[in-house]
Design a protein around this motif. Structure first.
Motif, PDB file in Angstrom:
ATOM      1  N   ALA A   5      32.848  35.616  36.187  1.00 52.17           N
ATOM      2  CA  ALA A   5      32.424  36.798  36.934  1.00 52.17           C
ATOM      3  C   ALA A   5      30.943  36.711  37.277  1.00 52.17           C
ATOM      4  N   VAL A   6      30.140  36.239  36.348  1.00 52.70           N
ATOM      5  CA  VAL A   6      28.700  36.115  36.593  1.00 52.70           C
ATOM      6  C   VAL A   6      28.439  35.090  37.698  1.00 52.70           C
ATOM      7  N   ALA A   7      29.137  33.957  37.629  1.00 51.65           N
ATOM      8  CA  ALA A   7      28.929  32.906  38.633  1.00 51.65           C
ATOM      9  C   ALA A   7      29.299  33.396  40.030  1.00 51.65           C
ATOM     10  N   TYR A   8      30.428  34.072  40.154  1.00 49.58           N
ATOM     11  CA  TYR A   8      30.843  34.556  41.474  1.00 49.58           C
ATOM     12  C   TYR A   8      29.985  35.728  41.935  1.00 49.58           C
ATOM     13  N   ALA A   9      29.492  36.519  41.016  1.00 50.26           N
ATOM     14  CA  ALA A   9      28.588  37.596  41.399  1.00 50.26           C
ATOM     15  C   ALA A   9      27.304  37.017  41.993  1.00 50.26           C
ATOM     16  N   LEU A 153      44.423  31.627  55.776  1.00 45.20           N
ATOM     17  CA  LEU A 153      45.626  31.131  55.103  1.00 45.20           C
ATOM     18  C   LEU A 153      45.612  31.445  53.613  1.00 45.20           C
ATOM     19  N   SER A 154      44.438  31.334  52.981  1.00 43.59           N
ATOM     20  CA  SER A 154      44.367  31.667  51.549  1.00 43.59           C
ATOM     21  C   SER A 154      44.604  33.164  51.344  1.00 43.59           C
ATOM     22  N   ASP A 187      42.305  33.783  39.240  1.00 35.26           N
ATOM     23  CA  ASP A 187      43.385  33.345  40.116  1.00 35.26           C
ATOM     24  C   ASP A 187      42.832  32.264  41.046  1.00 35.26           C
ATOM     25  N   PRO A 188      43.373  31.033  41.006  1.00 33.99           N
ATOM     26  CA  PRO A 188      42.821  29.945  41.840  1.00 33.99           C
ATOM     27  C   PRO A 188      42.749  30.290  43.329  1.00 33.99           C
ATOM     28  N   HIS A 193      39.483  31.721  47.950  1.00 32.47           N
ATOM     29  CA  HIS A 193      39.262  32.654  49.054  1.00 32.47           C
ATOM     30  C   HIS A 193      37.839  33.211  49.022  1.00 32.47           C
ATOM     31  N   LEU A 194      37.388  33.646  47.862  1.00 30.19           N
ATOM     32  CA  LEU A 194      36.042  34.216  47.739  1.00 30.19           C
ATOM     33  C   LEU A 194      34.967  33.163  47.985  1.00 30.19           C
ATOM     34  N   ALA A 195      35.189  31.947  47.502  1.00 31.61           N
ATOM     35  CA  ALA A 195      34.216  30.880  47.719  1.00 31.61           C
ATOM     36  C   ALA A 195      34.088  30.548  49.203  1.00 31.61           C
TER      37      ALA A 195
END
Length: 243
Positions: A5-9, A153-154, A187-188, A193-195
């Motif tokens: 969560a920290v990394a994606y934030a 698509l993702s 969830d992969p 998708h977020l990346a």
């Protein structure tokens, strides 16, 4: 707080900052770039009100593209209209309570992703199948379309193939807005998708995708066709002894 969560934030905060600052700097550059010539594309309106109506038609209906190429217009307009619905649908992850217009668009927005991907596929096929377009296409043109397709698509895969925990996802996105980090579902498909979305946000200000705000600064579109009635003189050219 989980490291994921920290990394994606951090990733999403950085991407959002790059998007906002990058677009602001580009718009500032557009505002400061002189337009020394009167070059509206004729037939053009002769009043500022007409210019405003012209820009409105370009933004909503892609009028000049319609006159230029019907097939390109179909795919381009479909993609942009569907993208708008998809973005409106995604607003529910950033609102609590959710606005009623956003609630109403949910049913349509769920299938707008299919139309968005179809429009992108048509635009990408055009890059390969039309000789003159293939000749002027660069690797970045293809990569932008691939990135947008991968995002679409993702997203569709999470909608129709493998569902993610949208309750936890909404808690995470609301936490980003409130500076109160919450766990992110591992969830992969969601992480991919977020990346990809973060990558799109980061490159948007330095890519051809910036035509969205750039349209409003195009002298062929934002100038009135009135050179006989009013002399066109840019501010940088108006110095002592000039009129």
């Amino acid at each position: 707080m989980p490291a994921l969560a920290v990394a994606y934030a951090v990733l999403l905060y950085a991407a959002a900052a790059a998007l906002v600052v990058g677009v602001a700097l580009r718009v500032r550059l557009y505002l400061r770039t002189p337009a020394p010539l009167k070059i509206p594309t004729t037939p053009a309106p002769t009043t500022q009100r007409g210019v405003a109506l012209l820009l409105a038609r370009e933004v909503v209906f892609f009028e000049s593209l319609f006159r230029s190429s019907k097939w390109t217009w179909i795919f381009g307009w479909t993609f942009h209209a569907a993208l708008l619905l998809v973005l409106l649908r995604h607003l529910r992850y950033f609102q609590q309570p959710v606005w009623q217009p956003v609630v109403l668009v949910q049913a349509v927005g769920a299938y707008a992703g299919i139309a968005m991907v179809a429009g992108l596929a048509g635009l990408w096929a055009r890059r390969w199948l039309v000789d003159r377009v293939r000749y002027i296409s660069t690797p970045s043109d293809h990569l932008h379309l691939v990135l947008l397709l991968a995002i679409g698509l993702s997203g569709l895969a999470m909608r129709f193939v493998r569902h993610t925990d949208i309750v936890a996802l909404k808690a995470f996105t609301l936490g980003l807005l409130r500076l109160d980090l919450q766990p992110l579902p591992a969830d992969p498909l969601l992480l991919l998708h977020l990346a990809l979305v973060a990558l799109l946000m980061a490159i948007f200000p330095i890519s051809k995708l910036l035509h969205a705000p750039g349209l409003f600064f195009s002298p062929t579109r934002n100038q009135a066709d009135n050179p006989r009635e009013q002399r066109h003189l840019t501010p940088w050219a108006a110095g002592p002894g000039r009129n």
